[in-house]
Motif scaffolding. Structure first.
Motif, mmCIF file in Angstrom:
data_model
loop_
_atom_site.group_PDB
_atom_site.id
_atom_site.type_symbol
_atom_site.label_atom_id
_atom_site.label_comp_id
_atom_site.label_asym_id
_atom_site.label_seq_id
_atom_site.Cartn_x
_atom_site.Cartn_y
_atom_site.Cartn_z
ATOM 1 N N PHE A 50 -33.761 26.039 76.287
ATOM 2 C CA PHE A 50 -33.093 24.914 76.068
ATOM 3 C C PHE A 50 -31.960 25.069 75.316
ATOM 4 N N LYS A 51 -31.769 26.054 74.510
ATOM 5 C CA LYS A 51 -30.578 26.532 73.727
ATOM 6 C C LYS A 51 -29.415 27.096 74.410
ATOM 7 N N ASN A 52 -29.651 28.013 75.240
ATOM 8 C CA ASN A 52 -28.603 28.531 75.929
ATOM 9 C C ASN A 52 -28.455 28.203 77.395
ATOM 10 N N GLN A 53 -29.383 27.238 77.967
ATOM 11 C CA GLN A 53 -29.324 26.377 79.081
ATOM 12 C C GLN A 53 -29.538 27.540 80.320
ATOM 13 N N LYS A 54 -30.829 28.163 80.457
ATOM 14 C CA LYS A 54 -30.956 29.064 81.450
ATOM 15 C C LYS A 54 -32.479 28.996 81.790
ATOM 16 N N PHE A 55 -32.703 29.451 83.036
ATOM 17 C CA PHE A 55 -34.122 29.902 83.224
ATOM 18 C C PHE A 55 -34.259 31.437 82.822
ATOM 19 N N LEU A 56 -35.422 31.805 82.415
ATOM 20 C CA LEU A 56 -35.677 33.279 82.103
ATOM 21 C C LEU A 56 -36.960 33.678 82.958
ATOM 22 N N LEU A 57 -37.049 34.659 83.818
ATOM 23 C CA LEU A 57 -38.142 35.051 84.570
ATOM 24 C C LEU A 57 -38.386 36.303 84.423
ATOM 25 N N SER A 58 -39.611 36.779 84.703
ATOM 26 C CA SER A 58 -40.228 38.354 84.766
ATOM 27 C C SER A 58 -40.073 38.871 86.002
ATOM 28 N N SER A 59 -40.068 39.926 86.304
ATOM 29 C CA SER A 59 -40.176 40.893 87.519
ATOM 30 C C SER A 59 -41.170 41.465 87.487
ATOM 31 N N LEU A 60 -42.367 41.386 88.158
ATOM 32 C CA LEU A 60 -43.500 42.553 88.027
ATOM 33 C C LEU A 60 -43.073 43.647 88.910
ATOM 34 N N GLN A 61 -42.340 43.911 89.869
ATOM 35 C CA GLN A 61 -41.936 44.946 90.604
ATOM 36 C C GLN A 61 -41.012 45.786 89.872
ATOM 37 N N LYS A 62 -39.877 45.079 89.403
ATOM 38 C CA LYS A 62 -38.788 45.877 88.839
ATOM 39 C C LYS A 62 -38.879 45.849 87.251
ATOM 40 N N TYR A 90 -41.883 33.658 77.055
ATOM 41 C CA TYR A 90 -41.858 32.321 76.257
ATOM 42 C C TYR A 90 -40.635 32.205 75.475
ATOM 43 N N THR A 91 -39.835 31.315 75.493
ATOM 44 C CA THR A 91 -38.786 31.372 74.944
ATOM 45 C C THR A 91 -38.812 30.243 73.719
ATOM 46 N N ASP A 92 -38.580 30.971 72.537
ATOM 47 C CA ASP A 92 -38.866 30.214 71.194
ATOM 48 C C ASP A 92 -37.433 29.851 70.650
ATOM 49 N N GLU A 93 -36.825 28.815 70.828
ATOM 50 C CA GLU A 93 -35.442 28.460 70.583
ATOM 51 C C GLU A 93 -35.361 28.460 68.980
ATOM 52 N N ILE A 94 -36.323 28.012 68.275
ATOM 53 C CA ILE A 94 -36.226 27.638 66.930
ATOM 54 C C ILE A 94 -36.145 28.980 66.330
ATOM 55 N N ARG A 95 -36.655 29.975 66.609
ATOM 56 C CA ARG A 95 -36.624 31.290 66.008
ATOM 57 C C ARG A 95 -35.693 32.338 66.783
ATOM 58 N N ASN A 96 -34.959 31.688 67.851
ATOM 59 C CA ASN A 96 -34.125 32.731 68.587
ATOM 60 C C ASN A 96 -34.618 33.817 69.167
ATOM 61 N N ARG A 97 -35.864 33.772 69.790
ATOM 62 C CA ARG A 97 -36.520 34.776 70.282
ATOM 63 C C ARG A 97 -37.098 34.493 71.587
ATOM 64 N N LEU A 98 -37.229 35.661 72.644
ATOM 65 C CA LEU A 98 -37.986 35.603 73.866
ATOM 66 C C LEU A 98 -38.896 36.537 73.668
ATOM 67 N N ILE A 99 -40.352 36.060 73.830
ATOM 68 C CA ILE A 99 -41.533 36.792 73.807
ATOM 69 C C ILE A 99 -42.082 36.921 75.037
ATOM 70 N N VAL A 100 -42.328 38.433 75.444
ATOM 71 C CA VAL A 100 -42.637 38.861 76.628
ATOM 72 C C VAL A 100 -44.010 39.577 76.761
ATOM 73 N N ALA A 101 -44.770 39.086 77.529
ATOM 74 C CA ALA A 101 -46.660 39.982 77.718
ATOM 75 C C ALA A 101 -46.315 41.196 78.636
ATOM 76 N N ASN A 102 -46.897 42.319 78.386
ATOM 77 C CA ASN A 102 -46.480 43.429 79.368
ATOM 78 C C ASN A 102 -47.738 44.195 79.581
ATOM 79 N N ALA A 103 -47.913 44.774 80.887
ATOM 80 C CA ALA A 103 -48.998 45.333 81.063
ATOM 81 C C ALA A 103 -48.614 46.387 81.966
ATOM 82 N N ASP A 104 -49.465 47.209 82.851
ATOM 83 C CA ASP A 104 -49.312 48.196 84.004
ATOM 84 C C ASP A 104 -50.725 48.089 84.783
ATOM 85 N N LEU A 105 -50.203 47.632 86.015
ATOM 86 C CA LEU A 105 -51.073 47.644 87.197
ATOM 87 C C LEU A 105 -50.898 48.509 87.994
#
Length: 326
Positions: A50-62, A90-105
């Motif tokens: 919401f703060k920077n007006q953009k979608f953020l998305l993860s790529s499993l392959q890349k 997860y975009t946390d606008e209040i704390r200016n951070r992007l949180i990303v979960a990560n694994a390896d399949l």
């Protein structure tokens, strides 16, 4: 991670992400549908900044995070050497951070021989610049078991909660990024070789809602009482993936391509003891929708991952949709 679990994961990959309701930001005009053209992208998690007006998305392959602005302009936003198979964002606008979960399949371009099952981390990036702030290792909590950090929720104090689809655990990172097991419960245990916990959201009334993919259940989880975990009744869906609260705190549940590829919106009048379906949108089984995000225009948008193609060995898909839920 056991080999049998990993093999099953290739046929049962349904990972989620969510973003909690946000308010107070200026709305922009968004299209009802966007088409991303990028060969081999296979996006999975999505959120709207919401703060920077953009979608953020993860790529499993890349193994990277991408940004798309309201005009549809698309580019790499953030990555790191440890970011192999990013799942929930997860975009946390209040704390200016992007949180990303990560694994390896073992299916990412960054996977190496024997790396599958060895990674379980959470990455924190600056929401404006994409600069890496912190990476937290969770694998020490499941040294002899499967692990797949999946989706993310953040409470009003800034604590982070992460589901694990291969172990019966919800992790917690406190405001100093100290990691712990928030809840471990037999109700979260996945069936053999299947995915368990998946999408999760923090409700403004101070509890968590999460879906369990293998049993198609919606659970309400107390933040204060470890034993207070209840099933929300009145819901029907299959293969639930990501979940998202809309602007009215109704819950949007994404059913991925292992089900019918739909979204279902539920409301509740009794604090999510039970729920009633108020809307249903067909995205398409072959589109393999995974996750949803509430955007600044007040609408919820769903991403199509085409993961069925990737899991069948086709790494060449190049067209992916982000579309508004009716």
């Amino acid at each position: 991670m056991k080999t049998t679990i990993l093999i099953s994961a290739f046929s049962l990959l349904f990972i989620a992400c969510d973003s909690e309701k946000k308010s107070g930001e200026t709305s922009v005009s968004l299209k009802s549908k966007y088409i991303i053209t990028d060969s081999g992208l296979y996006p999975e998690g999505i959120d709207y900044d919401f703060k920077n007006q953009k979608f953020l998305l993860s790529s499993l392959q890349k193994g990277a995070i991408y940004a798309m602005n309201p005009k549809g302009e698309f580019s790499v936003f953030a990555t790191s050497s440890k970011l192999v198979l990013p799942t929930g964002v997860y975009t946390d606008e209040i704390r200016n951070r992007l949180i990303v979960a990560n694994a390896d399949l073992g299916i990412s371009q960054k996977s190496t021989t024997g790396s599958a099952g060895t990674i379980a981390t959470v990455s924190i990036f600056n929401l404006a610049s994409g600069e890496l702030i912190k990476e937290v290792d969770l694998k020490n909590f499941t040294p002899n078991a499967g692990s797949c950090p999946n989706d993310i929720a953040v409470d009003k104090n800034g604590n982070i909660y992460i589901t694990d689809s291969f172990s019966p655990i919800i992790y917690k990172l406190d405001t100093n990024y100290n990691a712990s097991v928030f809840r471990e419960n037999t109700l979260f245990q996945p069936k053999p070789n299947e995915f368990g916990l998946n999408g999760i959201v923090f409700h403004p009334d101070d509890y968590l809602l999460a879906v369990k993919t293998d049993t198609s259940k919606l659970l309400k989880i107390s933040l204060t009482d470890p034993e207070n975990i209840t099933e929300v009744t009145g819901t029907t869906f299959n293969a639930p993936d990501g979940i998202e609260l809309d602007k009215n705190n109704n819950l949007v549940i994404v059913e991925n391509g292992l089900g019918l590829g739909k979204t279902y919106t539920f409301s509740s009048t009794n604090n999510w003891s039970s729920a009633t379906k108020i809307n249903e949108t067909n995205i398409g089984k072959d589109e393999f929708p995974t996750t949803a995000a509430l955007a600044t225009d007040g609408n919820v948008y769903v991403i199509s991952s085409k993961l069925g193609k990737l899991l069948s060995g086709d790494k060449s898909q190049s067209s992916y949709a982000i579309q508004r839920v009716n």
